[in-house]
Structure formats: structure tokens, C-alpha cells
Design a protein around this motif. Sequence first.
Motif, PDB file in Angstrom:
ATOM      1  N   SER A  84      30.597  68.761  59.713  1.00 41.53           N
ATOM      2  CA  SER A  84      30.867  67.922  58.442  1.00 41.53           C
ATOM      3  C   SER A  84      32.062  67.108  58.418  1.00 41.53           C
ATOM      4  O   SER A  84      32.149  65.963  58.110  1.00 41.53           O
ATOM      5  CB  SER A  84      30.867  68.872  57.355  1.00 41.53           C
ATOM      6  OG  SER A  84      29.563  69.494  57.164  1.00 41.53           O
ATOM      7  N   GLN A  92      33.707  59.754  60.659  1.00 48.94           N
ATOM      8  CA  GLN A  92      32.936  58.640  60.894  1.00 48.94           C
ATOM      9  C   GLN A  92      32.570  58.002  59.759  1.00 48.94           C
ATOM     10  O   GLN A  92      32.765  56.722  59.750  1.00 48.94           O
ATOM     11  CB  GLN A  92      31.661  59.000  61.796  1.00 48.94           C
ATOM     12  CG  GLN A  92      31.813  59.440  63.162  1.00 48.94           C
ATOM     13  CD  GLN A  92      30.499  59.928  63.629  1.00 48.94           C
ATOM     14  OE1 GLN A  92      29.388  60.034  62.747  1.00 48.94           O
ATOM     15  NE2 GLN A  92      30.538  60.307  64.940  1.00 48.94           N
ATOM     16  N   SER A  93      32.351  58.768  58.399  1.00 46.85           N
ATOM     17  CA  SER A  93      32.028  58.128  57.206  1.00 46.85           C
ATOM     18  C   SER A  93      33.416  56.856  56.644  1.00 46.85           C
ATOM     19  O   SER A  93      33.114  56.023  56.158  1.00 46.85           O
ATOM     20  CB  SER A  93      31.524  59.126  56.435  1.00 46.85           C
ATOM     21  OG  SER A  93      31.300  58.571  54.923  1.00 46.85           O
ATOM     22  N   HIS A 107      31.446  64.143  60.648  1.00 45.42           N
ATOM     23  CA  HIS A 107      30.746  63.044  59.942  1.00 45.42           C
ATOM     24  C   HIS A 107      31.584  62.297  58.964  1.00 45.42           C
ATOM     25  O   HIS A 107      31.428  61.114  58.842  1.00 45.42           O
ATOM     26  CB  HIS A 107      29.289  63.665  59.319  1.00 45.42           C
ATOM     27  CG  HIS A 107      28.600  62.870  58.618  1.00 45.42           C
ATOM     28  ND1 HIS A 107      28.666  62.686  57.413  1.00 45.42           N
ATOM     29  CD2 HIS A 107      27.456  62.178  59.156  1.00 45.42           C
ATOM     30  CE1 HIS A 107      27.837  61.524  57.160  1.00 45.42           C
ATOM     31  NE2 HIS A 107      27.193  61.313  57.953  1.00 45.42           N
ATOM     32  N   LEU A 108      32.292  63.280  58.469  1.00 52.94           N
ATOM     33  CA  LEU A 108      33.320  62.735  57.367  1.00 52.94           C
ATOM     34  C   LEU A 108      34.271  61.676  58.136  1.00 52.94           C
ATOM     35  O   LEU A 108      34.396  60.729  57.117  1.00 52.94           O
ATOM     36  CB  LEU A 108      33.929  63.762  56.601  1.00 52.94           C
ATOM     37  CG  LEU A 108      34.698  63.497  55.333  1.00 52.94           C
ATOM     38  CD1 LEU A 108      33.900  62.719  54.183  1.00 52.94           C
ATOM     39  CD2 LEU A 108      35.372  64.528  54.862  1.00 52.94           C
ATOM     40  N   SER A 133      28.053  63.014  50.147  1.00 56.27           N
ATOM     41  CA  SER A 133      27.291  63.710  50.799  1.00 56.27           C
ATOM     42  C   SER A 133      27.956  64.510  51.841  1.00 56.27           C
ATOM     43  O   SER A 133      27.879  65.889  52.049  1.00 56.27           O
ATOM     44  CB  SER A 133      26.116  63.009  51.501  1.00 56.27           C
ATOM     45  OG  SER A 133      25.332  63.877  52.184  1.00 56.27           O
ATOM     46  N   ALA A 134      28.826  64.030  52.940  1.00 61.20           N
ATOM     47  CA  ALA A 134      29.464  64.817  53.649  1.00 61.20           C
ATOM     48  C   ALA A 134      30.584  65.798  53.110  1.00 61.20           C
ATOM     49  O   ALA A 134      30.612  67.136  53.582  1.00 61.20           O
ATOM     50  CB  ALA A 134      30.245  63.968  54.665  1.00 61.20           C
ATOM     51  N   GLU A 140      27.144  52.603  49.350  1.00 60.74           N
ATOM     52  CA  GLU A 140      26.468  53.528  50.625  1.00 60.74           C
ATOM     53  C   GLU A 140      27.568  54.354  51.256  1.00 60.74           C
ATOM     54  O   GLU A 140      27.216  55.482  51.335  1.00 60.74           O
ATOM     55  CB  GLU A 140      25.601  52.486  51.491  1.00 60.74           C
ATOM     56  CG  GLU A 140      24.819  53.198  52.453  1.00 60.74           C
ATOM     57  CD  GLU A 140      24.256  52.325  53.392  1.00 60.74           C
ATOM     58  OE1 GLU A 140      23.705  52.813  54.480  1.00 60.74           O
ATOM     59  OE2 GLU A 140      23.963  51.089  53.170  1.00 60.74           O
ATOM     60  N   ARG A 141      28.590  53.518  51.530  1.00 61.00           N
ATOM     61  CA  ARG A 141      29.837  54.533  52.120  1.00 61.00           C
ATOM     62  C   ARG A 141      30.127  55.662  51.083  1.00 61.00           C
ATOM     63  O   ARG A 141      30.447  56.528  51.795  1.00 61.00           O
ATOM     64  CB  ARG A 141      30.779  53.487  52.609  1.00 61.00           C
ATOM     65  CG  ARG A 141      31.887  54.059  53.352  1.00 61.00           C
ATOM     66  CD  ARG A 141      32.740  53.095  53.959  1.00 61.00           C
ATOM     67  NE  ARG A 141      34.265  53.772  53.988  1.00 61.00           N
ATOM     68  CZ  ARG A 141      35.290  53.111  53.822  1.00 61.00           C
ATOM     69  NH1 ARG A 141      35.205  51.687  53.728  1.00 61.00           N
ATOM     70  NH2 ARG A 141      36.326  53.535  54.006  1.00 61.00           N
ATOM     71  N   ASP A 147      27.588  58.426  51.365  1.00 60.38           N
ATOM     72  CA  ASP A 147      27.605  59.035  52.510  1.00 60.38           C
ATOM     73  C   ASP A 147      28.923  60.092  52.718  1.00 60.38           C
ATOM     74  O   ASP A 147      28.864  61.190  52.884  1.00 60.38           O
ATOM     75  CB  ASP A 147      27.832  58.006  53.516  1.00 60.38           C
ATOM     76  CG  ASP A 147      26.508  57.418  54.030  1.00 60.38           C
ATOM     77  OD1 ASP A 147      25.581  57.798  53.418  1.00 60.38           O
ATOM     78  OD2 ASP A 147      26.501  56.288  54.855  1.00 60.38           O
ATOM     79  N   THR A 148      30.028  59.609  52.125  1.00 57.24           N
ATOM     80  CA  THR A 148      31.005  60.214  52.018  1.00 57.24           C
ATOM     81  C   THR A 148      31.036  61.670  51.125  1.00 57.24           C
ATOM     82  O   THR A 148      31.278  62.717  51.340  1.00 57.24           O
ATOM     83  CB  THR A 148      32.527  59.499  51.576  1.00 57.24           C
ATOM     84  OG1 THR A 148      32.455  58.231  52.580  1.00 57.24           O
ATOM     85  CG2 THR A 148      33.647  60.321  51.718  1.00 57.24           C
TER      86      THR A 148
END
Length: 160
Positions: A106, A112-113, A109-110, A65-66, A58-59, A62-63
Motif C-alpha cells: 500500500s 506511485q500515486s 502504491h501510494l 483508495s491507497a 482520478e489521482r 487513487d490516493t
Amino acid sequence: MIPDRSVEKKGMLARWSRLSLRSKGVAVLTIPLLALVWAQYAMYRVEGDVASVDQRAERFYDTRSALSQLRISLNGAQAAAGAYVATGERQFAVMFDEARESVNQSLNHLSQSIGSTADEGPLAEIRRQADQELASLSSLRQSPRSEERRVGKEGRSRWS
């Protein structure tokens, strides 16, 4: 001299046959129960590993996607800067500013991811390159040629 194994087997059988039925029952049931407890423990360990792998996957998504959103934002900024230089229209400058803000979102968010700060690791390199790209696009947007086109559109036709 080598001991005779048949005598040893007969001794174990003799001892087993002398045990009470209750003792034999306990022995026969204990072995499968120990195997069951071991199997449950192994399943518990595997379930923990699967949950860990799920979290990592999942991480990763997310990464990814960012990073994809960052690339899209940088491409949008590049297109907006190019369009502004080519036409001198103010709407493209606004689109560039929006794309710059999207790049910053972005990157946040990256970070944080990934879970790292902007000063360390691969994120620092990504942030440095994105800032460098935006700076070069900003300088392109503010070049004298774009000013000439803007003045040309306001004052006279480019073709005359």
C-alpha cells in the motif's frame, strides 16, 4: 465647445452607405466569424482545463483508495498481533506477516500515486508512522507474555 454627436453619426452612416455591397458583406460576415473563432478558442481552453481536472480527480481517488487500503492493512496487522498475543496460535503470526506485506504494498502504491519519494513530503510522515506502528505491533507479538501463552498451550493447559 462640445462636438455634435448627431453630425458624427451622420458621418459614419454616410461612409457606410458609400461602401460597396461586397465590402458591406465582408464586414457583416467578419464580425460573427471572429466571434465564432473566439468561442471555439474558449471551448478549447475549457476542454483542456476539464481534462486536467479529471486527471487530478482520478489521482485523488487513487490516493484515497491507497490510504484506505493502508488503514485496512494496519487494522488487520493490529488485529492479528492482538489475536496472536491472546491465543499464541501461529496462524495469527502468519496473518500479521501478510498484513505487514500488504502495508508495504500500500505504501509503494501510494508513493506511485502521489509521485513523490519516500524521503520527502507527507508520504515520509505516513511511512514513518506506519513503520512505527508495525514496530510496536512486532514488539507486542514478541513479548514475553505471548511466549508464555505459546509455551502454556504446548506444555500444559492455561487453566491448570
